[in-house]
Design an enzyme around this catalytic site. Structure first.
Site, mmCIF file in Angstrom:
data_model
loop_
_atom_site.group_PDB
_atom_site.id
_atom_site.type_symbol
_atom_site.label_atom_id
_atom_site.label_comp_id
_atom_site.label_asym_id
_atom_site.label_seq_id
_atom_site.Cartn_x
_atom_site.Cartn_y
_atom_site.Cartn_z
ATOM 1 N N ASN A 182 0.832 -1.206 0.000
ATOM 2 C CA ASN A 182 0.000 0.000 0.000
ATOM 3 C C ASN A 182 0.868 1.257 0.000
ATOM 4 O OD1 ASN A 182 -2.727 -0.707 -0.082
ATOM 5 N ND2 ASN A 182 -2.802 -1.172 2.084
ATOM 6 N N GLU A 218 -6.942 -7.435 5.154
ATOM 7 C CA GLU A 218 -6.235 -8.293 4.183
ATOM 8 C C GLU A 218 -6.229 -9.744 4.674
ATOM 9 O OE1 GLU A 218 -4.977 -6.831 6.613
ATOM 10 O OE2 GLU A 218 -2.916 -7.388 7.065
HETATM 11 N N1 GTP Z 1 -5.792 -1.209 -0.116
HETATM 12 C C1 GTP Z 1 -6.360 -1.680 0.981
HETATM 13 N N2 GTP Z 1 -5.593 -1.885 2.073
HETATM 14 C C2 GTP Z 1 -6.184 -2.398 3.172
HETATM 15 C C3 GTP Z 1 -7.539 -2.718 3.234
HETATM 16 N N3 GTP Z 1 -7.801 -3.217 4.466
HETATM 17 C C4 GTP Z 1 -6.657 -3.206 5.148
HETATM 18 N N4 GTP Z 1 -5.648 -2.711 4.369
HETATM 19 C C5 GTP Z 1 -4.263 -2.455 4.675
HETATM 20 O O1 GTP Z 1 -3.607 -3.615 5.097
HETATM 21 C C6 GTP Z 1 -2.463 -3.199 5.845
HETATM 22 C C7 GTP Z 1 -2.364 -4.059 7.063
HETATM 23 O O2 GTP Z 1 -1.198 -3.698 7.733
HETATM 24 P P1 GTP Z 1 -0.605 -4.591 8.866
HETATM 25 O O3 GTP Z 1 -1.682 -4.984 9.822
HETATM 26 O O4 GTP Z 1 0.591 -3.875 9.395
HETATM 27 O O5 GTP Z 1 -0.209 -5.920 8.147
HETATM 28 P P2 GTP Z 1 0.894 -6.222 7.088
HETATM 29 O O6 GTP Z 1 1.590 -5.006 6.589
HETATM 30 O O7 GTP Z 1 0.235 -7.070 6.035
HETATM 31 O O8 GTP Z 1 1.909 -7.059 7.927
HETATM 32 P P3 GTP Z 1 1.799 -8.603 8.345
HETATM 33 O O9 GTP Z 1 0.349 -8.947 8.420
HETATM 34 O O10 GTP Z 1 2.485 -8.690 9.647
HETATM 35 O O11 GTP Z 1 2.493 -9.375 7.285
HETATM 36 C C8 GTP Z 1 -2.622 -1.727 6.166
HETATM 37 O O12 GTP Z 1 -1.775 -0.982 5.324
HETATM 38 C C9 GTP Z 1 -4.084 -1.462 5.814
HETATM 39 O O13 GTP Z 1 -4.298 -0.153 5.342
HETATM 40 C C10 GTP Z 1 -8.330 -2.462 2.070
HETATM 41 O O14 GTP Z 1 -9.541 -2.697 2.025
HETATM 42 N N5 GTP Z 1 -7.691 -1.955 0.982
#
Ligand code: GTP
Length: 311
Positions: A182, A218
């Site tokens: 992102n 996610e």
């Molecule tokens: N584009 C988008 N991003 C999302 C959505 N829902 C959650 N996210 C993003 O998913 C990311 C989750 O971040 P973290 O919880 O730190 O998880 P991660 O970066 O995947 O790290 P790990 O899970 O530890 O591998 C964040 O940047 C949220 O903004 C969505 O509907 N759309």
């Protein structure tokens, strides 16, 4: 406004002449199913899932009220709208029918325009209710089932697994370092990745084999009724492989990364309704462990308490 041709109306009446009259009134617009008594009507309602039932009150043996009570009692028919039809013109009968949950009441003699108008109205309402139910159960971004739908499905699959003494497997799938993706490309491109991952997961689970849902953010869940640990692990590996094949790269801290997922899995033979929440937690704990030990891997719960089958 024409009635939708796919919609089905079940008519339950002991008088053949009434069945014919109602059938003639409706058959150009809807599929009409006929039943000559309450028992037959209930069987056809369960089997054919009509959108609306027209039910005669006065029938020998099981009358309209008894039939209605049985329809309401069975989860397979409890939400199908029922219109009572009767020659009785006493308001207490009408009141009783409405109190039992009938959506409407039509008095004999039958007037074609009145029967058509009422049936049309209730079919329209049924269609709208079904659309709302669908909207309430679908994740708008990925078009997968949402968490609410997953909770409903796992509860019924859990009960069914208890009844039939079958196993159940669950995968909790989470995109690794999605924040980096992102940060690199922005939220809108991140959304596209969520959609791609969702369709890969959906492709790995055949129609009627299981449920893929977006649990939130996610994180996804893949529910696999009757899948052993070995079979479910195979699905998880295939999901990981196909997501890797998407070859979605990003840059972070001077390095290039690729979109991968971590998976926590659990399998059990459900025996007790109380262990349902624990089941999700066990798969989720394994996901956390996978995240904390390098990501891009599958870890499986092996809990004795949940009777994981030994393969
Ligand atoms: N584009 C988008 N991003 C999302 C959505 N829902 C959650 N996210 C993003 O998913 C990311 C989750 O971040 P973290 O919880 O730190 O998880 P991660 O970066 O995947 O790290 P790990 O899970 O530890 O591998 C964040 O940047 C949220 O903004 C969505 O509907 N759309």
């Amino acid at each position: 406004m024409a009635m939708t041709s796919q919609q089905r109306v079940l008519v339950i009446d002991d008088e053949k002449i009434s069945l014919k009259v109602i059938s003639d009134i409706l058959r150009d617009d809807v599929e009409v199913i006929l039943a000559i008594n309450g028992e037959q009507g209930i069987r056809k309602a369960i089997e054919l899932q009509p959108d609306l039932i027209l039910l005669d009150v006065l029938m020998p043996g099981m009358d309209g009220y008894d039939t209605m009570a049985k329809l309401r009692h069975d989860v397979r028919t409890s939400t199908i709208p029922v219109i009572f039809i009767t020659a009785l013109n006493d308001s207490s009968h009408e009141e009783k029918a409405l109190l039992m949950g009938a959506c409407d009441y039509i008095q004999k003699p039958l007037y074609t325009n009145i029967v058509q108008a009422r049936v049309r109205l209730h079919l329209q309402l049924t269609k709208q209710r079904k659309m709302l139910e669908e909207l309430a159960n679908i994740d708008p971004l990925t078009s997968l089932a949402n968490r609410r739908r997953y909770e409903d499905v796992i509860s019924s699959e859990w009960q069914s697994a208890i009844e039939h003494q079958e196993c159940l497997s669950l995968l909790v799938v989470d995109i690794d370092n999605f924040k980096h993706y992102n940060d690199c490309y922005g939220h809108a491109t991140g959304d596209k990745v969520l959609k791609q991952v969702a369709s890969v997961l959906a492709m790995q689970v055949g129609l009627g084999e299981g449920l893929v849902a977006r649990y939130g953010g996610e994180e996804f869940v893949v529910l696999l009724p009757r899948f052993s640990q070995q079979e479910a692990t195979k699905v998880a590996h295939q999901c990981m492989l196909e997501i890797e094949r998407l070859n979605l790269c990003y840059h972070h801290g001077g390095e290039t990364g690729q979109v991968t997922v971590s998976v926590g899995g659990a399998t059990c033979y459900p025996q007790n309704s109380d262990l349902l929440c624990e089941f999700f937690d066990r798969a989720d704990n394994k996901l956390v462990q996978a995240k904390n030990t390098g990501k891009n891997k599958i870890l499986w719960d092996v809990s004795d308490k949940l009777n994981v089958p030994v393969k």
